[in-house]
Design a protein around this motif. Structure first.
Motif, PDB file in Angstrom:
ATOM      1  N   CYS A 126       0.852  -1.200   0.000  1.00 57.82           N
ATOM      2  CA  CYS A 126       0.000   0.000   0.000  1.00 57.82           C
ATOM      3  C   CYS A 126       0.878   1.237   0.000  1.00 57.82           C
ATOM      4  CB  CYS A 126      -0.919   0.006   1.221  1.00 57.82           C
ATOM      5  SG  CYS A 126      -2.003   1.469   1.304  1.00 57.82           S
ATOM      6  N   ASP A 127       0.714   2.108  -0.980  1.00 53.55           N
ATOM      7  CA  ASP A 127       1.548   3.306  -1.068  1.00 53.55           C
ATOM      8  C   ASP A 127       1.034   4.444  -0.195  1.00 53.55           C
ATOM      9  OD1 ASP A 127      -0.663   4.214  -2.462  1.00 53.55           O
ATOM     10  OD2 ASP A 127       0.323   4.140  -4.433  1.00 53.55           O
ATOM     11  N   GLY A 128      -0.146   4.279   0.405  1.00 54.09           N
ATOM     12  CA  GLY A 128      -0.666   5.292   1.311  1.00 54.09           C
ATOM     13  C   GLY A 128      -1.249   6.519   0.636  1.00 54.09           C
ATOM     14  N   LEU A 129      -1.429   6.481  -0.673  1.00 55.63           N
ATOM     15  CA  LEU A 129      -1.982   7.636  -1.381  1.00 55.63           C
ATOM     16  C   LEU A 129      -3.497   7.686  -1.256  1.00 55.63           C
ATOM     17  CD1 LEU A 129       0.181   7.609  -4.633  1.00 55.63           C
ATOM     18  CD2 LEU A 129       0.501   8.966  -2.546  1.00 55.63           C
ATOM     19  N   ALA A 130      -4.010   8.902  -1.143  1.00 62.25           N
ATOM     20  CA  ALA A 130      -5.457   9.099  -1.023  1.00 62.25           C
ATOM     21  C   ALA A 130      -6.047   9.317  -2.413  1.00 62.25           C
ATOM     22  CB  ALA A 130      -5.753  10.289  -0.116  1.00 62.25           C
ATOM     23  N   ASP A 143      -7.768   1.222  -6.236  1.00 62.16           N
ATOM     24  CA  ASP A 143      -7.546   2.468  -5.518  1.00 62.16           C
ATOM     25  C   ASP A 143      -7.704   2.295  -4.010  1.00 62.16           C
ATOM     26  OD1 ASP A 143      -7.040   3.828  -7.840  1.00 62.16           O
ATOM     27  OD2 ASP A 143      -9.078   4.600  -8.079  1.00 62.16           O
ATOM     28  N   LEU A 144      -7.893   1.071  -3.568  1.00 63.74           N
ATOM     29  CA  LEU A 144      -8.034   0.768  -2.148  1.00 63.74           C
ATOM     30  C   LEU A 144      -6.876  -0.112  -1.693  1.00 63.74           C
ATOM     31  CD1 LEU A 144     -11.859  -0.109  -2.134  1.00 63.74           C
ATOM     32  CD2 LEU A 144     -10.826   2.039  -1.336  1.00 63.74           C
ATOM     33  N   GLN A 152     -11.118  -6.946   4.248  1.00 66.08           N
ATOM     34  CA  GLN A 152     -11.336  -5.534   4.559  1.00 66.08           C
ATOM     35  C   GLN A 152     -10.359  -4.655   3.786  1.00 66.08           C
ATOM     36  OE1 GLN A 152     -13.958  -5.046   6.330  1.00 66.08           O
ATOM     37  NE2 GLN A 152     -14.183  -7.154   7.107  1.00 66.08           N
ATOM     38  N   SER A 153     -10.838  -3.484   3.360  1.00 67.28           N
ATOM     39  CA  SER A 153      -9.995  -2.546   2.625  1.00 67.28           C
ATOM     40  C   SER A 153     -10.422  -1.115   2.913  1.00 67.28           C
ATOM     41  CB  SER A 153     -10.046  -2.828   1.123  1.00 67.28           C
ATOM     42  OG  SER A 153     -11.384  -2.719   0.648  1.00 67.28           O
ATOM     43  N   LEU A 154      -9.498  -0.176   2.694  1.00 66.13           N
ATOM     44  CA  LEU A 154      -9.755   1.247   2.932  1.00 66.13           C
ATOM     45  C   LEU A 154      -8.989   2.084   1.912  1.00 66.13           C
ATOM     46  CD1 LEU A 154      -9.328   1.404   6.829  1.00 66.13           C
ATOM     47  CD2 LEU A 154     -11.484   1.670   5.580  1.00 66.13           C
ATOM     48  N   ARG A 155      -9.264   3.363   1.913  1.00 65.41           N
ATOM     49  CA  ARG A 155      -8.478   4.277   1.099  1.00 65.41           C
ATOM     50  C   ARG A 155      -7.040   4.268   1.595  1.00 65.41           C
ATOM     51  NH1 ARG A 155     -10.195  10.566   0.734  1.00 65.41           N
ATOM     52  NH2 ARG A 155      -8.588  10.794   2.356  1.00 65.41           N
ATOM     53  N   GLY A 156      -6.090   4.510   0.713  1.00 68.27           N
ATOM     54  CA  GLY A 156      -4.676   4.351   1.044  1.00 68.27           C
ATOM     55  C   GLY A 156      -4.215   5.025   2.318  1.00 68.27           C
ATOM     56  N   ASP A 157      -4.484   6.315   2.470  1.00 69.52           N
ATOM     57  CA  ASP A 157      -4.003   7.021   3.659  1.00 69.52           C
ATOM     58  C   ASP A 157      -4.662   6.508   4.930  1.00 69.52           C
ATOM     59  OD1 ASP A 157      -6.420   8.000   2.720  1.00 69.52           O
ATOM     60  OD2 ASP A 157      -5.998  10.087   3.296  1.00 69.52           O
TER      61      ASP A 157
END
Length: 272
Positions: A126-130, A143-144, A152-157
């Motif tokens: 995960c690159d942590g980008l939003a 993009d997650l 489970q998944s979330l936006r990068g940041d």
């Protein structure tokens, strides 16, 4: 009478002088023996120390890797320390002789490598980008970021921040944080609006649909220790139980609902 007394007196005087000379020689000999006995052990120690710290290292300094037989490395080069020759001559090492007693530089290098290994990605892959492309509940899976629970998944940041929080949680409780929900596709939001009326947000307006919210398992919300720990530490990583979801808040009481505050603040949302 006078002529016969004189030789006798002279002989006695000669004997006394000879005895005195012998005593002086005996005294000097005893002193020399005592001094030699006192300094001999010290001299042996100093000689051994000189051989160990000067003679051998100096010889090693003049014996370079080019001179060494195949497969043989000079001692100083092998351990990474300066030779006594280098220290004493100050030609290549600008330190004091105490360098000889210091730890090998390799230890510092190893410690540095170990330190860098700890500073690894908090969430591998995960690159942590939003990434904000896509509508609520219609964000591409690319993009997650997938969490430690592959379901489970979330936006990068938000994912990286939660992963960092989870690393500390795991250190405190010896297990990963348990969550039941994270990103919710639009279809799931619609289903929950029917099955959980009054609890689920209007489809297309949920912060779950932006990948910025999670729901905790009952094992977490039923533990006063866990909830106290999360309230104390979650905000440090941007995660908090919003005011509306707390007891006495403007919305339903949902202690299990936590949001990534930097993300929801930027979007200006107050949605579940």
């Amino acid at each position: 009478m006078r002529s016969s007394a004189t030789p006798a007196t002279s002989r006695r005087e000669l004997h006394r002088a000879g005895d005195a000379a012998r005593r002086q020689r005996s005294t000097r000999s005893a002193r020399s023996t005592t001094a030699l006995g006192r300094w001999a052990p010290r001299g042996a120690v100093l000689a051994a120390l000189a051989a160990a710290t000067i003679a051998f290292p100096v010889a090693d300094a003049t014996f370079t890797t080019q001179d060494a037989p195949e497969g043989v490395t000079p001692v100083a080069a092998a351990v990474g320390l300066p030779t006594a020759y280098e220290v004493l001559s100050s030609t290549t090492v600008g330190t004091t002789p105490t360098t000889l007693l210091a730890a090998a530089p390799g230890r510092a290098v190893l410690a540095d490598v170990a330190s860098r290994s700890v500073e690894r990605e908090p969430l591998p892959g995960c690159d942590g980008l939003a990434r904000t492309d896509g509508a609520n509940g219609q964000i591409a899976s690319s993009d997650l970021c997938v969490l430690w629970d592959p379901a489970q998944s979330l936006r990068g940041d938000a994912a990286v921040a939660l992963s960092e929080l989870n690393a500390n949680y795991r250190a405190a409780f010896r297990r990963d944080l348990c969550i039941t929900d994270s990103y919710r596709p639009l279809a799931v939001q619609r289903r929950l609006a029917v099955t959980k009326p009054g609890l689920a947000a209007t489809p297309g307006r949920s912060n779950h649909g932006w990948g910025l919210a999670i729901d905790l398992c009952a094992t977490e919300t039923n533990s006063s220790d866990v909830m106290a720990w999360l309230r104390a530490n979650g905000p440090t990583y941007g995660w908090d139980n919003p005011q509306w979801a707390r007891r006495g808040g403007s919305g339903p009481y949902e202690p299990w609902h936590w949001e990534y505050v930097p993300g929801t603040t930027a979007l200006g949302t107050n949605w579940d």
